[in-house]
Design a protein around this motif. Structure first.
Motif, PDB file in Angstrom:
ATOM      1  N   ARG A  12     -37.820  32.810  -9.701  1.00 14.39           N
ATOM      2  CA  ARG A  12     -36.693  31.661 -10.356  1.00 14.39           C
ATOM      3  C   ARG A  12     -37.627  30.965 -11.452  1.00 14.39           C
ATOM      4  O   ARG A  12     -37.157  30.617 -12.577  1.00 14.39           O
ATOM      5  CB  ARG A  12     -36.036  30.725  -9.216  1.00 14.39           C
ATOM      6  N   THR A  70     -29.132  33.501  -3.901  1.00 12.42           N
ATOM      7  CA  THR A  70     -28.669  35.033  -4.309  1.00 12.42           C
ATOM      8  C   THR A  70     -28.558  35.954  -3.016  1.00 12.42           C
ATOM      9  O   THR A  70     -29.469  35.691  -2.149  1.00 12.42           O
ATOM     10  CB  THR A  70     -29.966  35.657  -5.204  1.00 12.42           C
ATOM     11  N   SER A 104     -24.960  35.681  -7.330  1.00 11.64           N
ATOM     12  CA  SER A 104     -25.986  34.646  -7.502  1.00 11.64           C
ATOM     13  C   SER A 104     -25.245  33.328  -8.116  1.00 11.64           C
ATOM     14  O   SER A 104     -24.810  33.302  -8.998  1.00 11.64           O
ATOM     15  CB  SER A 104     -26.790  35.236  -8.510  1.00 11.64           C
ATOM     16  N   GLY A 169     -29.477  37.673 -12.826  1.00 13.33           N
ATOM     17  CA  GLY A 169     -28.814  37.082 -11.773  1.00 13.33           C
ATOM     18  C   GLY A 169     -29.336  37.987 -10.310  1.00 13.33           C
ATOM     19  O   GLY A 169     -29.473  37.438  -9.363  1.00 13.33           O
ATOM     20  N   GLY A 172     -32.328  36.615  -9.126  1.00 12.87           N
ATOM     21  CA  GLY A 172     -32.439  35.442  -8.665  1.00 12.87           C
ATOM     22  C   GLY A 172     -31.985  34.415  -9.231  1.00 12.87           C
ATOM     23  O   GLY A 172     -31.644  33.283  -8.849  1.00 12.87           O
TER      24      GLY A 172
END
Ligand SMILES: Cc1cn([C@H]2C[C@H](O)[C@@H](COP(=O)(O)OP(=O)(O)OP(=O)(O)O)O2)c(=O)[nH]c1=O
Length: 190
Positions: A12, A70, A104, A169, A172
């Protein structure tokens, strides 16, 4: 405006940096991620993203808090984050030769406490997996800690026929939605 990324996921952080955004701090939430009985996948992902954000917001008054969750859903079934070889095998056998959804969810909590939410939905189609392909993928270890037992950013990309939706997405963090949320609260993105 201080931005806190409420996530333990190094992916992320990297994804956020991909759009030129570097958080001032990373502070993971530690919450119970057990799905409720009969909880629909999209509602679950949205709830968990919101709960991660709320838990971290308490520790950073006046900051912007970004969180996400997610999940991989096969029909109404939420697949686990694979922790064991058995989990990974079960997921891959289930996903083989069919389409599934990756949901997500992201939440951005503004300094005034207002929470904004977005949900990205992608459709991923795996090839029909030969048992040898499943064994080799399991031996790679790339499934560990991944929702649905695979990571599209690694060798699973060679087993995926098509995706429809958001590549970041699926990894994550849906970057289009994140940027939209950041701009909505006046955070500079460009
Ligand atoms: C489907 C898929 C999932 N994943 C990962 C993304 C997430 O890290 C993980 C799902 O777990 P999450 O609970 O969304 O995130 P996390 O536990 O890694 O981090 P945190 O809760 O602190 O924010 O699965 C991939 O990396 N690639 C993929 O293709």
């Amino acid at each position: 405006m201080r931005l806190i990324l409420a996530s333990a996921s190094p992916r992320r952080l990297d994804l956020l940096k991909q759009i030129g955004v570097t958080p001032d701090a990373v502070d993971p939430a530690d919450i119970d991620e057990t799905p409720r009985k009969d909880e629909p996948p999209a509602r679950y992902a949205a709830r968990v993203a919101a709960e991660k954000g709320a838990a971290v917001a308490e520790r950073h008054p006046g900051a912007l808090i970004l969180s996400g969750d997610t999940i991989v859903a096969a029909g109404r079934r939420i697949l686990p984050k694979a922790e064991t070889v058995q989990d990974a095998r079960m997921c891959l056998e289930l996903l083989s030769g069919r389409r599934h959804r990756v949901l997500s969810a992201v939440t951005l909590i503004a300094p005034d406490g207002k929470a904004r939410h977005r949900l990205s939905e992608s459709i991923v189609t795996f090839k029909r997996l030969h048992p040898d392909e499943i064994d080799a993928y399991i031996a790679s270890g790339e499934w560990e800690g991944k929702a649905g037992g695979y990571a599209i950013q690694g060798r699973a990309a060679g087993l995926i026929r098509t995706i429809q939706g958001s590549h970041p997405g699926i990894m994550g963090l849906p970057l289009y939605e994140v940027r939209t949320l950041l701009l909505a609260v006046g955070y500079p993105c460009d």
